[in-house]
Design an enzyme around this catalytic site. Structure first.
Site, PDB file in Angstrom:
ATOM      1  N   TYR A 115       0.882  -1.177   0.000  1.00 44.67           N
ATOM      2  CA  TYR A 115       0.000   0.000   0.000  1.00 44.67           C
ATOM      3  C   TYR A 115       0.922   1.231   0.000  1.00 44.67           C
ATOM      4  O   TYR A 115       2.053   1.165  -0.476  1.00 44.67           O
ATOM      5  CB  TYR A 115      -0.911  -0.134   1.244  1.00 44.67           C
TER       6      TYR A 115
ATOM      7  N   ARG B 148      -5.280  10.836 -11.011  1.00 44.45           N
ATOM      8  CA  ARG B 148      -4.584  11.533  -9.914  1.00 44.45           C
ATOM      9  C   ARG B 148      -4.129  10.475  -8.931  1.00 44.45           C
ATOM     10  O   ARG B 148      -4.786  10.216  -7.918  1.00 44.45           O
ATOM     11  CB  ARG B 148      -5.534  12.552  -9.250  1.00 44.45           C
TER      12      ARG B 148
ATOM     13  N   LYS C 299      -5.475  -1.048  -2.432  1.00 44.98           N
ATOM     14  CA  LYS C 299      -6.623  -0.758  -1.547  1.00 44.98           C
ATOM     15  C   LYS C 299      -7.357  -2.061  -1.230  1.00 44.98           C
ATOM     16  O   LYS C 299      -7.797  -2.279  -0.106  1.00 44.98           O
ATOM     17  CB  LYS C 299      -7.591   0.233  -2.223  1.00 44.98           C
TER      18      LYS C 299
ATOM     19  N   GLU D 279     -11.559   5.808  -6.476  1.00 47.98           N
ATOM     20  CA  GLU D 279     -10.251   6.114  -5.892  1.00 47.98           C
ATOM     21  C   GLU D 279      -9.355   6.851  -6.875  1.00 47.98           C
ATOM     22  O   GLU D 279      -9.235   6.428  -8.035  1.00 47.98           O
ATOM     23  CB  GLU D 279      -9.591   4.785  -5.486  1.00 47.98           C
ATOM     24  N   ASP D 280      -8.767   7.910  -6.426  1.00 50.30           N
ATOM     25  CA  ASP D 280      -7.740   8.647  -7.177  1.00 50.30           C
ATOM     26  C   ASP D 280      -8.193   9.094  -8.566  1.00 50.30           C
ATOM     27  O   ASP D 280      -7.487   8.928  -9.566  1.00 50.30           O
ATOM     28  CB  ASP D 280      -6.429   7.835  -7.218  1.00 50.30           C
TER      29      ASP D 280
ATOM     30  N   ASP E  23     -13.422   7.556  -1.843  1.00 50.14           N
ATOM     31  CA  ASP E  23     -12.543   7.450  -0.677  1.00 50.14           C
ATOM     32  C   ASP E  23     -11.734   8.720  -0.448  1.00 50.14           C
ATOM     33  O   ASP E  23     -11.513   9.129   0.696  1.00 50.14           O
ATOM     34  CB  ASP E  23     -11.613   6.248  -0.921  1.00 50.14           C
ATOM     35  N   ASP E  24     -11.280   9.363  -1.528  1.00 50.16           N
ATOM     36  CA  ASP E  24     -10.424  10.543  -1.357  1.00 50.16           C
ATOM     37  C   ASP E  24     -11.210  11.720  -0.787  1.00 50.16           C
ATOM     38  O   ASP E  24     -10.673  12.515  -0.021  1.00 50.16           O
ATOM     39  CB  ASP E  24      -9.788  10.937  -2.702  1.00 50.16           C
TER      40      ASP E  24
ATOM     41  N   ASN F  35       0.488  12.166  -0.038  1.00 53.73           N
ATOM     42  CA  ASN F  35       1.187  10.907  -0.298  1.00 53.73           C
ATOM     43  C   ASN F  35       1.804  10.934  -1.690  1.00 53.73           C
ATOM     44  O   ASN F  35       1.336  11.682  -2.544  1.00 53.73           O
ATOM     45  CB  ASN F  35       0.189   9.746  -0.243  1.00 53.73           C
TER      46      ASN F  35
ATOM     47  N   ASN G 290      -4.311   8.331   7.579  1.00 58.55           N
ATOM     48  CA  ASN G 290      -4.540   7.785   6.238  1.00 58.55           C
ATOM     49  C   ASN G 290      -5.944   7.187   6.195  1.00 58.55           C
ATOM     50  O   ASN G 290      -6.386   6.583   7.180  1.00 58.55           O
ATOM     51  CB  ASN G 290      -3.485   6.705   5.937  1.00 58.55           C
TER      52      ASN G 290
HETATM   53  N1  LIG Z   1      -3.694  10.853   3.909  1.00 55.45           N
HETATM   54  C1  LIG Z   1      -4.732  10.482   3.203  1.00 55.45           C
HETATM   55  O1  LIG Z   1      -5.511   9.604   3.606  1.00 55.45           O
HETATM   56  C2  LIG Z   1      -5.009  11.148   1.878  1.00 55.45           C
HETATM   57  C3  LIG Z   1      -6.267  10.996   1.296  1.00 55.45           C
HETATM   58  C4  LIG Z   1      -6.538  11.617   0.069  1.00 55.45           C
HETATM   59  C5  LIG Z   1      -5.545  12.356  -0.548  1.00 55.45           C
HETATM   60  N2  LIG Z   1      -4.319  12.443   0.048  1.00 55.45           N
HETATM   61  C6  LIG Z   1      -3.234  13.186  -0.600  1.00 55.45           C
HETATM   62  O2  LIG Z   1      -3.569  14.546  -0.665  1.00 55.45           O
HETATM   63  C7  LIG Z   1      -2.973  15.117  -1.820  1.00 55.45           C
HETATM   64  C8  LIG Z   1      -4.023  15.917  -2.575  1.00 55.45           C
HETATM   65  O3  LIG Z   1      -5.070  15.068  -3.006  1.00 55.45           O
HETATM   66  P1  LIG Z   1      -6.343  15.700  -3.765  1.00 55.45           P
HETATM   67  O4  LIG Z   1      -7.213  14.583  -4.147  1.00 55.45           O
HETATM   68  O5  LIG Z   1      -6.944  16.777  -2.952  1.00 55.45           O
HETATM   69  O6  LIG Z   1      -5.615  16.311  -5.031  1.00 55.45           O
HETATM   70  P2  LIG Z   1      -6.145  17.412  -6.025  1.00 55.45           P
HETATM   71  O7  LIG Z   1      -5.278  17.354  -7.207  1.00 55.45           O
HETATM   72  O8  LIG Z   1      -7.613  17.288  -6.182  1.00 55.45           O
HETATM   73  O9  LIG Z   1      -5.868  18.793  -5.254  1.00 55.45           O
HETATM   74  C9  LIG Z   1      -4.610  19.318  -4.983  1.00 55.45           C
HETATM   75  C10 LIG Z   1      -4.799  20.728  -4.417  1.00 55.45           C
HETATM   76  O10 LIG Z   1      -3.533  21.202  -3.952  1.00 55.45           O
HETATM   77  C11 LIG Z   1      -3.400  22.560  -4.336  1.00 55.45           C
HETATM   78  N3  LIG Z   1      -1.989  22.904  -4.425  1.00 55.45           N
HETATM   79  C12 LIG Z   1      -1.069  22.444  -5.314  1.00 55.45           C
HETATM   80  N4  LIG Z   1       0.123  23.046  -5.064  1.00 55.45           N
HETATM   81  C13 LIG Z   1      -0.061  23.862  -4.009  1.00 55.45           C
HETATM   82  C14 LIG Z   1       0.789  24.746  -3.281  1.00 55.45           C
HETATM   83  N5  LIG Z   1       2.053  24.887  -3.601  1.00 55.45           N
HETATM   84  N6  LIG Z   1       0.261  25.426  -2.244  1.00 55.45           N
HETATM   85  C15 LIG Z   1      -1.031  25.269  -1.910  1.00 55.45           C
HETATM   86  N7  LIG Z   1      -1.884  24.457  -2.547  1.00 55.45           N
HETATM   87  C16 LIG Z   1      -1.403  23.758  -3.589  1.00 55.45           C
HETATM   88  C17 LIG Z   1      -4.096  22.668  -5.662  1.00 55.45           C
HETATM   89  O11 LIG Z   1      -4.467  24.018  -5.914  1.00 55.45           O
HETATM   90  C18 LIG Z   1      -5.307  21.757  -5.418  1.00 55.45           C
HETATM   91  O12 LIG Z   1      -6.322  22.529  -4.827  1.00 55.45           O
HETATM   92  C19 LIG Z   1      -2.357  13.966  -2.618  1.00 55.45           C
HETATM   93  O13 LIG Z   1      -0.975  13.934  -2.343  1.00 55.45           O
HETATM   94  C20 LIG Z   1      -2.998  12.738  -2.034  1.00 55.45           C
HETATM   95  O14 LIG Z   1      -2.139  11.628  -2.067  1.00 55.45           O
HETATM   96  C21 LIG Z   1      -4.035  11.867   1.236  1.00 55.45           C
HETATM   97  O1  LIG Z   2      -3.798   5.941  -0.952  1.00 56.62           O
HETATM   98  C1  LIG Z   2      -3.552   6.496   0.128  1.00 56.62           C
HETATM   99  O2  LIG Z   2      -2.596   6.142   0.843  1.00 56.62           O
HETATM  100  C2  LIG Z   2      -4.438   7.564   0.676  1.00 56.62           C
HETATM  101  C3  LIG Z   2      -5.228   8.316  -0.309  1.00 56.62           C
HETATM  102  O3  LIG Z   2      -6.278   7.584  -0.847  1.00 56.62           O
HETATM  103  C4  LIG Z   2      -4.446   9.029  -1.351  1.00 56.62           C
HETATM  104  O4  LIG Z   2      -4.943   9.162  -2.473  1.00 56.62           O
HETATM  105  O5  LIG Z   2      -3.356   9.515  -1.042  1.00 56.62           O
HETATM  106 MG   LIG Z   3      -6.658   7.898  -2.842  1.00 56.83          MG
END
Ligand SMILES: NC(=O)c1ccc[n+]([C@@H]2O[C@H](COP(=O)([O-])OP(=O)(O)OC[C@H]3O[C@@H](n4cnc5c(N)ncnc54)[C@H](O)[C@@H]3O)[C@@H](O)[C@H]2O)c1
Ligand SMILES: O=C(O)C[C@H](O)C(=O)O
Ligand SMILES: [Mg+2]
Length: 610
Positions: A137, A190, A208, A279-280, A302-303, A448, A493
Site C-alpha cells: 500500500y 490523480r 486498496k 479512488e484517485d 474514498d479521497d 502521499n 490515512n
Molecule cells: N492521507 C490520506 O488519507 C489522503 C487521502 C486523500 C488524498 N491524500 C493526498 O492529498 C494530496 C491531494 O489530493 P487531492 O485529491 O486533494 O488532489 P487534487 O489534485 O484534487 O488537489 C490538490 C490541491 O492542492 C493545491 N496545491 C497544489 N500546489 C499547491 C501549493 N504549492 N500550495 C497550496 N496548494 C497547492 C491545488 O491548488 C489543489 O487545490 C495527494 O498527495 C494525495 O495523495 C491523502
Molecule cells: O492511498 C492512500 O494512501 C491515501 C489516499 O487515498 C491518497 O490518495 O493519497
Molecule cells: Mg486515494
C-alpha cells in the site's frame, strides 16, 4: 525522499502477543470445505486454490495432483516460516541500497507470492501488516504505479477502456468469480500526489483491496480491482513505446461520463449488491461521479469521504490532546492547504460537524476555517472560483488584514491556527506554528506518497517544537526528541476508515452510503483512542490493530445504515435481525464475518465455471 519506513523491532510484549496469536491461528481446527471445479495442474496454477507443497496426500489423490508435486507435505506453518525467512534474507541482502530499490524488491517478493498462493500471501500480510502495509500500500504502491509497465508480469483485476464502449455488459461476465462484494475503481488521473499515471494507476485499486482483505476480512475471491482506461494526458507515457494503456489523450465531458455510466450499469447488473469505491480520480470527476451515483448505487469516493472522516477523527483527537472538552472543537482555528478533492472533502465534513455541535448555520461554522490553494488564500474575491471551493471562500471583510491570495506563511502568522492540515511547505511555515494559539498545535502533513509529504516528521518537530501533535498520510518513524522524549508520529490515512465503510455497508446490504454512515465511521474512529493516548499525541491506533478498528468502524456504519432504514439485509441476516442487534452484537457480527486465510479442504465438483 525514499527512506526506510519499516518499523524496527517489536517490543517483548508485542512478540509475546504475536506468538499467542500465532498458536491460535495455526490451530488444527478443520475449516469448512471449499468447492473447486478444477483438477490437477489447473489447481496448482490457480492462486485462489493453490497450496503449493501443502496439499495433503488424500487431497492430492482426490484432485489428481499425485506426482505433480514433490512427495513431502509441508505444513502451512512451515511454508509461512520459509517465506518469512526469505523475506528477512532479502532485507539483509539489500541493506544499504537506495530505499526505492529495497522497497521494490520487497514488493516483488510479496507480489510473486500473491500471484502463486493467495492464502499464504494474505496470512503473511495480516500477521505482519505493520511491516507489509507500506509495501503493498502507501507509499511503495506509488513507486509500483510509476514503474508499472516494467514490473508487469501477470494481469490482476479488470481493464475497461474507451475502446470497450458498448461491450462492457458482456465483458463483465469474463470475470471468473461468481460473486463480487467489493470493487475499487480508478481512472488513473490523480494517483496519490503523483499525477496522471494512466493505466499504471491499477496498482492503487490492487493495494486498496489488499487492505480490504487484511483490515476488513473481505474474501479476496470477492474483490475486483478496476482500471478505467480513458487515455492519459501524461506526455511521457504517451511517448513511451512500452506503455500498456491507450496511447490517446483522456476522454472529456459527456464521452467520459458515458464510459463510467456504462461500467456502473454493467457491474450492477451482474452484482447488484457490490460496493464500489472510487479512488484517485482527478478532482472534477471525483465530485461529479460522486454526485451522479451516490443516490443510485452503493458507492463512495474514498479521497473525498474516507479522507474527510479520518481527518475529522484526527481533528477531534487534537482537541482531546489539548486536554479540552470535545465541544471546544467549534473554537479551533484550522488552516487547510489544498483545495482538491481531499481538502474540500475534509472542510465540508469538518464544517458540518462544527455546525452540528454549535447548532449554527454552515456559513457561521465556516468562520474558523481557512482554505489555501496554489494561488494562496481563497476568498470571495477569487476570479473563476471552483464551485466546490466557493462555500469555503472567506469574506474579505472577515479576514482582518489578510487579502485574496495571501500566502500560507501570512495566513499562519496572522491566524495562529490550532491546526495546519495538508501542505505545510517549508520550515518557515513550520516555525510560524510556534506562535499558534494552541498549547499543542497540530500539523497534519497528509499528502502521499512520502516524497510528496508536506514535511517530514523530523522537520515538523524540529521547527514547530517538540510539543506538537503530528500526523502524516504516509508512515514515518517516531522522532527522538532527546532526553528520553519521543515525538509520536500518527498515520492519518484513509485506510483507518475505508475498510469499515465497505464492510459495514456490505454486511447490512445498504442501498446507498449516506453522510450519516460516514459520520458514524469517523466518530467511532475518534472515540477509539483513550484520553491517555490522545494526551500523549496518539490520535490513531497502531496499524497492527487494524482488524479491531475495522470491526468497530464497520459496526458503526452498519448501525447507522439500519437507523436510517438503508439496510436491506445480507445473506441469511435480514433487516429484523440487524435491527435487534445491540452495539456489542453488531461489533461481533462484523468481526465474525471477516474472512481469515486458512487452507480449506478442497472438494471437486464437476461442470462448474471457476
Ligand atoms: N492521507 C490520506 O488519507 C489522503 C487521502 C486523500 C488524498 N491524500 C493526498 O492529498 C494530496 C491531494 O489530493 P487531492 O485529491 O486533494 O488532489 P487534487 O489534485 O484534487 O488537489 C490538490 C490541491 O492542492 C493545491 N496545491 C497544489 N500546489 C499547491 C501549493 N504549492 N500550495 C497550496 N496548494 C497547492 C491545488 O491548488 C489543489 O487545490 C495527494 O498527495 C494525495 O495523495 C491523502
Ligand atoms: O492511498 C492512500 O494512501 C491515501 C489516499 O487515498 C491518497 O490518495 O493519497
Ligand atoms: Mg486515494
Amino acid at each position: 525522499m525514499w527512506r526506510n519506513i519499516l518499523s524496527k523491532s517489536a517490543n517483548a510484549a508485542e512478540v509475546g502477543k504475536a506468538n499467542l496469536r500465532r498458536e491460535r491461528r495455526f490451530s488444527t481446527a478443520i475449516p469448512g470445505p471449499c468447492i473447486v471445479h478444477k483438477r490437477g495442474a489447473d489447481i496448482l496454477h490457480d492462486p485462489w486454490f493453490n497450496k503449493d507443497t501443502g496439499f495433503p496426500m488424500t487431497e492430492r489423490d482426490r484432485l489428481g495432483l499425485r506426482g505433480l508435486l514433490p512427495p513431502r507435505v509441508i505444513s502451512f506453518e512451515q511454508q509461512y516460516d520459509r517465506f518469512m525467512d526469505s523475506y528477512h534474507s532479502l532485507e539483509k541482502n539489500t541493506q544499504g541500497q537506495p530505499d526505492g530499490i529495497v522497497s521494490l524488491s520487497k514488493w516483488r517478493i510479496l507480489n510473486r507470492l500473491h500471484d502463486r498462493n493467495e492464502t499464504l500471501y494474505y496470512r503473511v500480510l495480516i500477521d505482519n501488516i505493520k511491516d507489509f502495509a507500506p509495501i503493498v500500500y502507501t507509499p511503495t504502491v506509488g513507486l509500483v504505479c510509476q514503474n508499472y509497465s516494467g514490473l508487469f508480469r501477470r494481469p490482476r483485476g479488470m481493464y475497461f477502456s474507451a475502446k470497450d464502449k458498448g461491450e462492457m455488459m458482456s465483458m463483465i461476465y469474463n470475470w471468473p468469480a461468481h460473486q463480487v462484494d467489493m470493487i475499487v475503481i480508478t481512472d488513473g488521473s490523480r494517483i496519490l500526489g503523483l499525477g496522471d499515471l494512466g493505466v499504471q494507476g491499477i496498482g492503487i485499486p490492487i493495494g486498496k483491496l489488499d487492505m480490504y482483505v487484511a483490515a476488513a476480512g473481505i474474501n479476496p475471491q470477492r474483490t475486483l480491482p478496476i482500471m478505467l482506461d480513458v487515455g492519459t494526458n501524461n506526455q511521457k507515457l504517451l511517448q513511451d513505446p512500452l506503455y500498456l494503456g491507450l496511447r490517446e489523450p483522456r476522454l472529456e465531458g459527456e464521452e467520459y461520463l458515458s464510459i463510467v455510466d456504462e461500467f456502473m450499469e454493467a457491474v450492477h447488473t451482474r452484482w447488484p449488491k457490490a460496493i464500489v469505491q472510487f479512488e484517485d480520480f482527478q478532482m472534477k470527476w471525483a465530485f461529479e461521479t460522486l454526485q451522479r451515483y451516490r443516490k443510485k448505487f452503493c458507492m463512495f469516493n474514498d479521497d473525498i469521504q474516507g479522507t474527510a472522516g479520518v481527518a475529522l477523527a484526527g481533528l477531534l483527537g487534537t482537541v482531546r490532546a489539548q486536554g479540552r472538552p470535545l465541544s471546544d472543537f467549534v473554537k479551533q482555528k484550522i488552516v487547510v492547504v489544498g483545495a482538491g478533492s481531499a481538502g474540500l472533502g475534509v472542510l465540508s465534513m469538518a464544517v458540518q460537524a462544527v455546525s452540528k455541535m454549535a447548532g449554527s448555520s454552515e456559513t457561521a461554522a465556516n468562520r474558523n476555517f481557512y482554505l489555501i490553494d496554489k494561488d494562496g488564500l481563497v476568498t470571495k474575491d477569487r476570479k473563476n472560483i471552483d464551485s466546490a471551493a466557493a462555500p469555503f471562500a472567506k469574506d474579505p471583510g472577515d479576514i482582518d488584514g489578510l487579502r485574496e491570495g495571501a500566502s500560507l506563511i501570512e495566513v499562519v502568522k496572522k491566524v495562529k491556527p490550532h491546526v495546519l492540515l495538508g501542505l505545510s511547505g517549508v520550515g518557515g511555515v513550520l516555525k510560524a506554528m510556534r506562535e499558534s494559539d494552541s498549547a499543542k498545535p497540530a500539523i497534519f502533513a497528509m499528502s502521499n506518497p512520502t516524497s510528496n509529504a508536506e514535511c517530514t516528521a523530523a522537520e515538523a518537530f524540529k521547527h514547530a517544537g517538540g510539543h506538537i501533535v503530528f500526523a502524516s498520510g504516509s508512515p514515518f518513524e517516531n522522532v527522538d526528541l532527546g532526553n528520553g522524549r519521543i515525538g509520536h508520529v500518527n498515520q492519518a490515512n484513509n485506510m483507518y476508515l475505508f475498510p469499515g465503510i465497505g464492510l459495514g455497508s456490505l454486511l447490512t446490504g445498504a442501498r446507498i452510503i449516506s453522510d450519516g454512515m460516514l459520520q458514524a465511521a469517523s466518530e467511532r474512529l475518534a472515540s477509539y483512542m483513550t484520553d491517555e493516548e490522545t494526551q500523549n499525541g496518539i490520535l490513531f491506533p497502531s496499524i497492527s490493530r487494524i482488524r479491531d478498528v475495522t470491526s468497530e468502524v464497520g459496526a458503526a456504519v452498519a448501525q447507522a445504515a439500519v437507523a436510517e432504514e438503508l439496510a436491506e439485509g445480507h445473506g441469511e441476516v435480514g433487516i429484523k435481525e440487524l435491527m435487534q442487534m445491540s452495539k456489542v452484537e453488531m461489533v461481533e457480527y462484523v468481526a465474525r464475518n471477516m474472512w481469515f486465510p486458512v487452507y480449506s479442504p478442497l472438494v471437486h465438483e464437476k461442470n462448474g465455471s471457476n
